[in-house]
Design a protein around this motif. Structure first.
Motif, short mmCIF file in Angstrom:
data_model
loop_
_atom_site.label_atom_id
_atom_site.label_comp_id
_atom_site.label_asym_id
_atom_site.label_seq_id
_atom_site.Cartn_x
_atom_site.Cartn_y
_atom_site.Cartn_z
N ASN A 1 6.42 4.27 8.25
CA ASN A 1 4.97 4.48 8.33
C ASN A 1 4.35 3.99 9.64
OD1 ASN A 1 5.06 5.48 5.64
ND2 ASN A 1 5.04 3.37 4.91
N SER A 2 5.10 4.13 10.72
CA SER A 2 4.60 3.68 12.01
C SER A 2 3.45 4.58 12.48
CB SER A 2 5.72 3.72 13.06
OG SER A 2 6.10 5.06 13.32
N LYS A 3 2.69 4.08 13.43
CA LYS A 3 1.56 4.85 13.97
C LYS A 3 2.03 6.15 14.59
CE LYS A 3 -1.66 1.09 14.56
NZ LYS A 3 -2.65 0.46 15.41
N ALA B 1 4.70 7.86 13.70
CA ALA B 1 5.06 8.76 12.60
C ALA B 1 3.81 9.37 11.98
CB ALA B 1 5.86 8.00 11.55
N ILE B 2 2.77 8.57 11.83
CA ILE B 2 1.52 9.08 11.27
C ILE B 2 0.91 10.13 12.19
CG2 ILE B 2 -0.85 8.43 10.65
CD1 ILE B 2 0.30 5.75 9.65
N ARG B 3 0.97 9.89 13.51
CA ARG B 3 0.46 10.88 14.47
C ARG B 3 1.26 12.19 14.39
NH1 ARG B 3 -0.46 6.52 18.06
NH2 ARG B 3 1.65 6.74 18.87
N ASN B 4 2.59 12.07 14.31
CA ASN B 4 3.44 13.27 14.20
C ASN B 4 3.14 14.04 12.92
OD1 ASN B 4 4.70 12.70 16.62
ND2 ASN B 4 6.45 11.69 15.66
N VAL B 5 3.02 13.31 11.81
CA VAL B 5 2.73 13.95 10.53
C VAL B 5 1.34 14.57 10.56
CG1 VAL B 5 2.26 13.46 8.09
CG2 VAL B 5 4.34 12.61 9.16
N SER B 6 0.39 13.89 11.18
CA SER B 6 -0.97 14.44 11.28
C SER B 6 -0.98 15.75 12.05
CB SER B 6 -1.90 13.44 11.96
OG SER B 6 -2.10 12.31 11.16
N GLU B 7 -0.21 15.81 13.12
CA GLU B 7 -0.13 17.04 13.91
C GLU B 7 0.53 18.15 13.10
OE1 GLU B 7 1.93 18.64 18.02
OE2 GLU B 7 1.49 16.50 17.83
N LEU B 8 1.61 17.82 12.40
CA LEU B 8 2.28 18.82 11.56
C LEU B 8 1.33 19.34 10.47
CD1 LEU B 8 5.79 17.20 11.00
CD2 LEU B 8 5.30 19.31 12.23
N CYS B 9 0.61 18.43 9.84
CA CYS B 9 -0.32 18.82 8.77
C CYS B 9 -1.45 19.69 9.31
CB CYS B 9 -0.90 17.58 8.09
SG CYS B 9 0.30 16.64 7.15
N SER B 10 -2.01 19.31 10.44
CA SER B 10 -3.09 20.10 11.03
C SER B 10 -2.60 21.51 11.35
CB SER B 10 -3.62 19.44 12.29
OG SER B 10 -4.28 18.24 11.98
N ASN B 11 -1.43 21.61 11.96
CA ASN B 11 -0.88 22.92 12.30
C ASN B 11 -0.63 23.76 11.05
OD1 ASN B 11 -0.94 22.28 15.02
ND2 ASN B 11 1.20 21.64 15.07
N GLN B 12 -0.07 23.12 10.03
CA GLN B 12 0.25 23.85 8.80
C GLN B 12 -1.02 24.32 8.10
OE1 GLN B 12 3.43 24.47 7.88
NE2 GLN B 12 2.81 25.62 6.09
N LEU B 13 -2.00 23.45 7.97
CA LEU B 13 -3.24 23.82 7.28
C LEU B 13 -4.07 24.82 8.09
CD1 LEU B 13 -4.12 20.35 5.78
CD2 LEU B 13 -3.36 22.38 4.54
N ASP B 14 -4.04 24.70 9.41
CA ASP B 14 -4.74 25.67 10.24
C ASP B 14 -4.12 27.07 10.14
OD1 ASP B 14 -6.61 23.83 11.09
OD2 ASP B 14 -5.56 23.37 12.98
N SER B 15 -2.84 27.11 9.86
CA SER B 15 -2.17 28.41 9.72
C SER B 15 -2.65 29.18 8.49
CB SER B 15 -0.65 28.24 9.67
OG SER B 15 -0.25 27.68 8.43
N TYR B 16 -3.30 28.49 7.55
CA TYR B 16 -3.84 29.15 6.35
C TYR B 16 -5.29 29.59 6.56
CZ TYR B 16 0.26 27.03 4.24
OH TYR B 16 1.55 26.64 3.95
N VAL C 1 -6.46 9.61 6.37
CA VAL C 1 -6.67 11.05 6.51
C VAL C 1 -5.67 11.56 7.55
CG1 VAL C 1 -8.28 12.86 7.19
CG2 VAL C 1 -9.10 10.88 5.89
N LEU C 2 -4.79 12.45 7.10
CA LEU C 2 -3.75 12.97 7.98
C LEU C 2 -4.21 14.21 8.74
CD1 LEU C 2 -0.72 12.55 5.57
CD2 LEU C 2 -1.40 11.05 7.44
N ALA C 3 -5.08 14.99 8.13
CA ALA C 3 -5.60 16.19 8.80
C ALA C 3 -6.97 16.49 8.21
CB ALA C 3 -4.67 17.38 8.59
N SER C 4 -7.88 16.93 9.08
CA SER C 4 -9.23 17.21 8.61
C SER C 4 -9.89 18.25 9.50
CB SER C 4 -10.04 15.90 8.63
OG SER C 4 -11.36 16.14 8.19
N SER C 5 -10.74 19.04 8.88
CA SER C 5 -11.54 20.01 9.61
C SER C 5 -12.86 20.15 8.86
CB SER C 5 -10.82 21.36 9.67
OG SER C 5 -11.66 22.33 10.27
#
Length: 145
Positions: free
Chosen positions: A79-81, A83-98, A115-119
């Protein structure tokens, strides 16, 4: 004379059947006509449950899921910072694709509501659709409005 009465009863019966059919068809049409009072405003039909099902479903032949992948990234990197940044980027990309306009994706157990991803502005949200999924020790919540 009996023949004339018999004809009268047959004509009477045929007219009664025709009348019953007309009433039945009119009633059937009245029932099947949609009433605007019972209709609802059509919105984007994607709900948080639908998107969460996609995220927690199998993504390839190795039986891995998106939520499983991000949980493994967080767990393997303790749960390093980064890792959280990488996961946040992955989540944002995945959710934006929808093509979601307003959403918030967070982890509520290990990362204490991070909050890992938000819009969009969650404070102004109304009519929020929420779904949660657990993977291992992680608990994810997706809110869409």
């Amino acid at each position: 004379m009996l023949d004339e009465k018999g004809n009268f009863y047959i004509i009477d019966a045929v007219l009664a059947v025709i009348l019953i059919l007309i009433v039945f068809l009119a009633l059937n049409m009245a029932i099947s006509i949609s009433s605007p009072d019972y209709s609802y405003t059509s919105k984007d039909i994607r709900t948080a449950q639908d998107i969460m099902e996609i995220l927690s479903g199998k993504v390839n032949v190795t039986d891995r899921t998106f939520i499983g992948d991000i949980s493994n990234i967080l767990d393997e990197n303790e749960n390093s910072k980064e890792a959280i940044r990488n996961v946040s980027e992955l989540c944002s990309n995945q959710l934006d694709s929808y093509d979601l306009k307003n959403y918030r994706f967070s982890e509520n157990n290990v990362l204490s509501g991070e909050v890992l991803a938000s819009s969009g502005d969650y404070s102004k949200a109304s009519d929020v659709s929420v779904a949660s999924r657990n993977y291992g020790q992680y608990s994810y919540t997706l809110s869409i409005w």
